[in-house]
Design an enzyme around this catalytic site. Structure first.
Site, short mmCIF file in Angstrom:
data_model
loop_
_atom_site.label_atom_id
_atom_site.label_comp_id
_atom_site.label_asym_id
_atom_site.label_seq_id
_atom_site.Cartn_x
_atom_site.Cartn_y
_atom_site.Cartn_z
N ASN A 288 0.86 -1.19 0.00
CA ASN A 288 0.00 0.00 0.00
C ASN A 288 0.90 1.25 0.00
O ASN A 288 1.69 1.44 0.93
CB ASN A 288 -0.89 -0.04 1.25
CG ASN A 288 -1.83 1.15 1.32
OD1 ASN A 288 -1.43 2.28 1.07
ND2 ASN A 288 -3.07 0.90 1.68
N HIS B 45 -5.64 3.81 -1.92
CA HIS B 45 -6.94 4.18 -1.36
C HIS B 45 -7.17 5.66 -1.65
O HIS B 45 -6.43 6.50 -1.13
CB HIS B 45 -6.91 3.91 0.16
CG HIS B 45 -8.20 4.18 0.87
ND1 HIS B 45 -8.34 4.01 2.23
CD2 HIS B 45 -9.41 4.58 0.42
CE1 HIS B 45 -9.58 4.30 2.59
NE2 HIS B 45 -10.25 4.66 1.51
N GLY C 8 1.25 -1.30 4.34
CA GLY C 8 1.62 0.03 3.89
C GLY C 8 2.55 0.77 4.82
O GLY C 8 3.74 0.95 4.54
N HIS C 9 2.03 1.18 5.95
CA HIS C 9 2.74 2.13 6.80
C HIS C 9 4.13 1.66 7.19
O HIS C 9 5.10 2.43 7.13
CB HIS C 9 1.89 2.41 8.05
CG HIS C 9 2.45 3.50 8.89
ND1 HIS C 9 3.35 3.26 9.90
CD2 HIS C 9 2.26 4.83 8.86
CE1 HIS C 9 3.69 4.41 10.46
NE2 HIS C 9 3.04 5.38 9.85
N ARG D 136 3.65 18.76 1.58
CA ARG D 136 4.31 19.93 1.05
C ARG D 136 3.64 20.48 -0.21
O ARG D 136 3.61 21.69 -0.43
CB ARG D 136 5.79 19.61 0.75
CG ARG D 136 6.59 20.68 0.04
CD ARG D 136 6.65 22.00 0.83
NE ARG D 136 7.28 21.85 2.11
CZ ARG D 136 8.59 21.98 2.34
NH1 ARG D 136 9.40 22.25 1.35
NH2 ARG D 136 9.08 21.85 3.55
N ASP E 281 -0.11 4.48 -0.17
CA ASP E 281 -0.81 5.73 0.17
C ASP E 281 0.08 6.74 0.86
O ASP E 281 -0.02 7.95 0.64
CB ASP E 281 -1.99 5.44 1.12
CG ASP E 281 -3.12 4.71 0.44
OD1 ASP E 281 -3.14 4.65 -0.80
OD2 ASP E 281 -3.98 4.19 1.17
N ARG F 271 -6.89 13.01 1.14
CA ARG F 271 -5.78 13.41 2.02
C ARG F 271 -4.43 12.86 1.54
O ARG F 271 -3.40 13.40 1.89
CB ARG F 271 -6.04 12.99 3.47
CG ARG F 271 -5.93 11.53 3.70
CD ARG F 271 -6.17 11.16 5.14
NE ARG F 271 -7.55 11.41 5.54
CZ ARG F 271 -8.10 10.86 6.62
NH1 ARG F 271 -7.39 10.06 7.40
NH2 ARG F 271 -9.36 11.10 6.93
N HIS F 272 -4.47 11.73 0.81
CA HIS F 272 -3.18 11.26 0.27
C HIS F 272 -3.28 11.03 -1.24
O HIS F 272 -2.93 11.91 -2.01
CB HIS F 272 -2.61 10.05 1.04
CG HIS F 272 -3.58 9.03 1.55
ND1 HIS F 272 -4.48 8.38 0.74
CD2 HIS F 272 -3.78 8.53 2.80
CE1 HIS F 272 -5.17 7.52 1.46
NE2 HIS F 272 -4.79 7.59 2.72
N THR G 136 -6.91 6.74 10.11
CA THR G 136 -6.77 5.69 9.11
C THR G 136 -7.98 4.79 9.27
O THR G 136 -8.81 5.02 10.16
CB THR G 136 -5.43 4.93 9.29
OG1 THR G 136 -5.35 3.89 8.30
CG2 THR G 136 -5.30 4.34 10.67
N GLU H 214 -8.72 0.42 -2.76
CA GLU H 214 -9.59 0.43 -1.58
C GLU H 214 -10.57 1.58 -1.75
O GLU H 214 -10.16 2.69 -2.14
CB GLU H 214 -8.76 0.67 -0.32
CG GLU H 214 -7.81 -0.46 0.00
CD GLU H 214 -6.96 -0.15 1.22
OE1 GLU H 214 -7.09 0.95 1.80
OE2 GLU H 214 -6.16 -1.01 1.57
N1 PXP Z 1 -5.76 -2.90 4.27
C1 PXP Z 1 -6.72 -1.96 4.35
C2 PXP Z 1 -8.11 -2.33 3.94
C3 PXP Z 1 -6.42 -0.65 4.76
O1 PXP Z 1 -7.39 0.28 4.84
C4 PXP Z 1 -5.09 -0.34 5.10
C5 PXP Z 1 -4.75 1.05 5.52
O2 PXP Z 1 -4.91 1.91 4.46
C6 PXP Z 1 -4.12 -1.35 4.98
C7 PXP Z 1 -4.48 -2.63 4.59
C8 PXP Z 1 -2.68 -1.08 5.27
O3 PXP Z 1 -2.52 -0.76 6.60
P1 PXP Z 1 -1.08 -0.26 7.10
O4 PXP Z 1 -0.80 1.01 6.38
O5 PXP Z 1 -1.26 -0.11 8.57
O6 PXP Z 1 -0.10 -1.33 6.74
#
Ligand code: PXP
Length: 271
Positions: free
Chosen positions: A33, A76, A243-244, A44, A35, A82-83, A133, A103
């Site tokens: 992910n 997403h 993602g994060h 920025r 995002d 926002r992103h 989130t 998403e």
């Molecule tokens: N899956 C879904 C459905 C999500 O909404 C998100 C967060 O956007 C993620 C996975 C990924 O989560 P994270 O960024 O905490 O890894």
């Protein structure tokens, strides 16, 4: 394990394969992910979307994730943008040939975006403006009619549909009655709990039930390099969406390396 820098190896708690003769049932796929690459750019350049200075690039991030071993790219587009911006997801789809997983909250605006984008997969998620989130799974019982209609419309457009749900048996059953192709189990509560909590048992039970009901079972939210090994106890998983943690690690080692470290850890999956 080639390619890991030593401190990472020491801090990461990857499980070892049970024995040299244990072969994985199938490989666990990694959806990355991206995002939060856009989150950083928006911090920025939100008001200067066409600036040649706008960075970091979501397209480069997707291509680097692919080079690091990603199996799909997740994006997403939120109602408040926002992103990810609409143009971002079209550019990513155009530039990167990995399957794209969109998403989306169930709104006409996002359904329309999905029909124009035609991602390989769509994952229906709950969305409220106030949340930082996605904070819980889609309430597929309260939203049964709305979600079922969205599933059907997306499937009719040739898009495979996943439902992002909490690991609750009644929600798995409702998802099955809706005819979705996949479920993505929300791992947020697991990720926020300590290792001795019951959250892993809830995920195991929901994955077993999802498998019995014929779903492709995915998981995501809050998965990181440290909790991955415990999560790998959950059976019947096909794909993790992360993602994060990957984007955070990419700040230090770059996206390609961050993805490849996660993919390496996931190779221990034998369920
Ligand atoms: N899956 C879904 C459905 C999500 O909404 C998100 C967060 O956007 C993620 C996975 C990924 O989560 P994270 O960024 O905490 O890894």
């Amino acid at each position: 394990m080639v390619g890991f820098e030593k401190p990472v190896l020491e801090t990461l708690n990857f499980p070892k394969p049970a024995s040299a003769l244990t072969f994985p049932r199938m490989s666990l796929l990694l959806g990355v992910n991206i995002d939060h690459v856009a989150t950083l750019r928006q911090a920025r350049y939100a008001l200067l979307p066409d600036s040649p200075n706008a960075e970091p690039s979501v397209v480069e991030a997707a291509l680097e994730a692919k080079a690091g071993g990603a199996d799909s790219i997740t994006v997403h587009v939120r109602g408040d943008r926002r992103h990810m911006q609409d143009a971002d997801v079209f550019r990513v789809k155009e530039a990167c040939d990995l399957p794209l997983n969109l998403e989306l909250g169930i709104t006409e605006e996002m359904m329309d975006l999905a029909f124009r984008l035609k991602p390989a997969f769509a994952c229906l998620v709950p969305e409220t403006r106030e949340e930082v989130t996605t904070e819980g799974g889609l309430d597929v019982i309260a939203l049964f009619g709305t979600a079922r209609e969205a599933v059907k419309r997306l499937q009719d457009a040739g898009i495979k549909v996943s439902l992002f749900i909490d690991p609750v048996p009644e929600h798995v059953e409702a998802a099955a009655r809706m005819g979705a192709d996949m479920i993505e189990l929300h791992t947020g509560a697991f990720a926020n709990a300590d290792e001795s909590s019951e959250e892993i048992s809830r995920l195991i039970a929901a994955a077993k039930l999802g498998h019995e009901r014929g779903f492709q079972v995915n998981a995501g939210h809050g998965i990181n390099y440290r909790n991955l090994s415990q999560l790998l106890q959950v059976p019947y998983l096909s794909e993790l969406n992360i993602g994060h943690s990957i984007v955070s690690r990419a700040m230090t080692v770059g996206m390609r390396q961050a993805v490849s470290e996660m993919a390496e850890g996931m190779k221990a999956y034998t369920q």
